[in-house]
Design a protein around this motif. Structure first.
Motif, short mmCIF file in Angstrom:
data_model
loop_
_atom_site.label_atom_id
_atom_site.label_comp_id
_atom_site.label_asym_id
_atom_site.label_seq_id
_atom_site.Cartn_x
_atom_site.Cartn_y
_atom_site.Cartn_z
N LEU A 95 3.30 -10.89 -0.09
CA LEU A 95 2.30 -11.29 -1.08
C LEU A 95 1.03 -11.80 -0.39
N GLU A 96 1.23 -12.62 0.63
CA GLU A 96 0.07 -13.16 1.34
C GLU A 96 -0.69 -12.06 2.09
N ALA A 97 0.07 -11.15 2.69
CA ALA A 97 -0.58 -10.03 3.40
C ALA A 97 -1.33 -9.13 2.42
N ALA A 98 -0.77 -8.98 1.22
CA ALA A 98 -1.41 -8.11 0.21
C ALA A 98 -2.76 -8.67 -0.22
N VAL A 99 -2.83 -9.98 -0.43
CA VAL A 99 -4.10 -10.60 -0.82
C VAL A 99 -5.12 -10.49 0.30
N GLY A 134 -10.44 -3.89 0.28
CA GLY A 134 -10.63 -3.37 -1.07
C GLY A 134 -9.43 -2.57 -1.54
N TRP A 135 -9.47 -2.13 -2.78
CA TRP A 135 -8.34 -1.42 -3.39
C TRP A 135 -8.07 -0.09 -2.69
N ALA A 136 -9.13 0.66 -2.38
CA ALA A 136 -8.95 1.98 -1.76
C ALA A 136 -8.21 1.86 -0.42
N GLY A 137 -8.44 0.77 0.32
CA GLY A 137 -7.82 0.61 1.62
C GLY A 137 -6.52 -0.17 1.59
N SER A 138 -6.00 -0.44 0.40
CA SER A 138 -4.81 -1.28 0.28
C SER A 138 -3.63 -0.49 -0.28
N THR A 139 -2.67 -0.22 0.59
CA THR A 139 -1.46 0.47 0.16
C THR A 139 -0.24 -0.39 0.55
N VAL A 164 0.18 -2.99 3.90
CA VAL A 164 0.59 -4.38 3.72
C VAL A 164 1.90 -4.66 4.46
N ALA A 165 2.85 -3.72 4.37
CA ALA A 165 4.14 -3.89 5.05
C ALA A 165 3.91 -4.08 6.54
N GLU A 166 3.05 -3.22 7.11
CA GLU A 166 2.78 -3.32 8.54
C GLU A 166 2.15 -4.66 8.89
N ARG A 167 1.20 -5.07 8.08
CA ARG A 167 0.52 -6.35 8.30
C ARG A 167 1.50 -7.53 8.23
N ALA A 168 2.47 -7.42 7.32
CA ALA A 168 3.44 -8.50 7.13
C ALA A 168 4.60 -8.41 8.13
N GLY A 169 4.65 -7.33 8.91
CA GLY A 169 5.75 -7.15 9.85
C GLY A 169 7.07 -6.87 9.15
N SER A 222 9.49 -3.71 7.11
CA SER A 222 9.60 -2.26 7.02
C SER A 222 9.10 -1.79 5.65
N ARG A 223 8.65 -0.53 5.62
CA ARG A 223 8.15 0.01 4.36
C ARG A 223 9.25 0.00 3.29
N GLY A 224 10.50 0.28 3.72
CA GLY A 224 11.62 0.28 2.78
C GLY A 224 11.85 -1.10 2.19
N ALA A 225 11.81 -2.12 3.04
CA ALA A 225 12.00 -3.49 2.56
C ALA A 225 10.88 -3.88 1.58
N ALA A 226 9.66 -3.44 1.91
CA ALA A 226 8.53 -3.75 1.02
C ALA A 226 8.75 -3.10 -0.35
N GLN A 227 9.23 -1.84 -0.33
CA GLN A 227 9.45 -1.15 -1.60
C GLN A 227 10.65 -1.67 -2.37
N HIS A 228 11.57 -2.28 -1.65
CA HIS A 228 12.69 -2.95 -2.31
C HIS A 228 12.16 -4.12 -3.16
#
Lengths: 204, 204
Positions: free
Chosen positions: A28-32, A39-44, A48-53, A55-61
């Motif tokens: 959540l903090e990385a997403a903000v 911006g929105w276009a650069g935010s996926t 965010v998962a990478e920034r938060a350290g 995995s993409r799977g854990a983020a989608q969970h």
């Protein structure tokens, strides 16, 4: 269904809930931060998962969709900011309304406002985002208004008081917008000082 | 090099200048409408040219880059709005400051504000857009402030007057933002009525 496969808000009821909650919070903090910077276009979800350290799977969970992640993020950080604002004035405003106006304006000049602004503007053109952000904005707006009334120590049953407070929050939002491209702190401080005086007189 | 190959602002000095000016104007108006409806990501020179019924080549003759077109468009429409606002009060505010506040707030609730907002937010993340939009915002902001001071009939040499007027324009900007996702007209009218009163008292 149930157990560890439970997603979204219920994930903190499953075992290892502390670790799961810490992961959620980091996302959540990385997403903000990501929304504020890119911006929105650069935010996926991946960025965010990478920034938060995480995995993409854990983020989608935790957040099945991009909309889930970013609306939850703005709401979470808004709640954190609200709690921090109340903590600044544990005894209420104690008569110093100018300090309260200044603290309210501060809500709109940091990364949270910048992130929320990107989300609002994106929602104005994206149909799948719009209803969620509209609802989120209303909820956060009501809570901010409630805090403002409490900290200013005013009685909303008196005619004009509600609209006076709303105008202060609108002014704060406008000051946030004026700070988007340049550092507007000097001018903002003078406006806040002057309107702090006027409001103190108006609110009696 | 001179003659018909001259591009941009100087195009209106060449022959057929009336037709060229009309084309330019159609492009500028189409650009603001496009930005307001589709945001920065959905706004290109081609989309605007098609909307204006102008060939892509003619559009690029007037505005070589996307940045040229959209910054010129927001500036042009802002000037049109300023002229219209002054025309609303040909004799000055004539004492009706609340009507002036209401008219100032109206500047921030239409397609122009929506278009400008998209441009500002895009500029906050795009380096090639940022300096131009920052300069444009400063220029439009100064002009709006000047109009506000004139129409409110106030003396900025008195302490606090300048900041009082600035705060009203910040509030107007915040009200514009609050109108982005929902029709906020009812609440806005009540806030404007109350702040019109406060301002009238403050300015004496």
């Amino acid at each position: 269904m149930g157990g560890v496969s439970t997603v979204g808000d219920r994930v903190d009821r499953v075992p290892k809930q502390d670790r799961s909650r810490a992961t959620r919070q980091r996302l959540l903090e990385a997403a903000v931060a990501c929304l504020a910077e890119h911006g929105w276009a650069g935010s996926t979800v991946s960025v965010v998962a990478e920034r938060a350290g995480v995995s993409r799977g854990a983020a989608q969970h935790h957040f099945p969709t991009r909309e889930d992640l970013f609306t939850a993020a703005v709401e979470y950080v808004a709640e954190e900011r609200s709690t921090a604002l109340r903590a600044l004035f544990p005894e209420g405003a104690a008569g110093d309304r100018r300090a309260v106006v200044s603290a309210l304006v501060d809500l709109y000049t940091g990364p949270l406002f910048r992130a929320a602004l990107h989300l609002w503007v994106a929602a104005s053109n994206e149909e799948q985002l719009r209803p969620r952000v509209t609802e989120l904005e209303a909820r956060v707006g009501r809570e901010t208004h409630r805090i403002a009334v409490d900290l200013l120590g005013v009685d909303e049953s008196r005619p004009g008081v509600r609209e006076t407070v709303q105008g202060v929050l609108d002014m704060a939002r406008g000051l946030g917008l004026a700070n988007l491209l340049t550092d507007d702190a000097g001018r903002r401080d003078r406006v806040v000082a002057q309107w702090g005086l006027l409001l103190d007189e108006a609110l009696g």
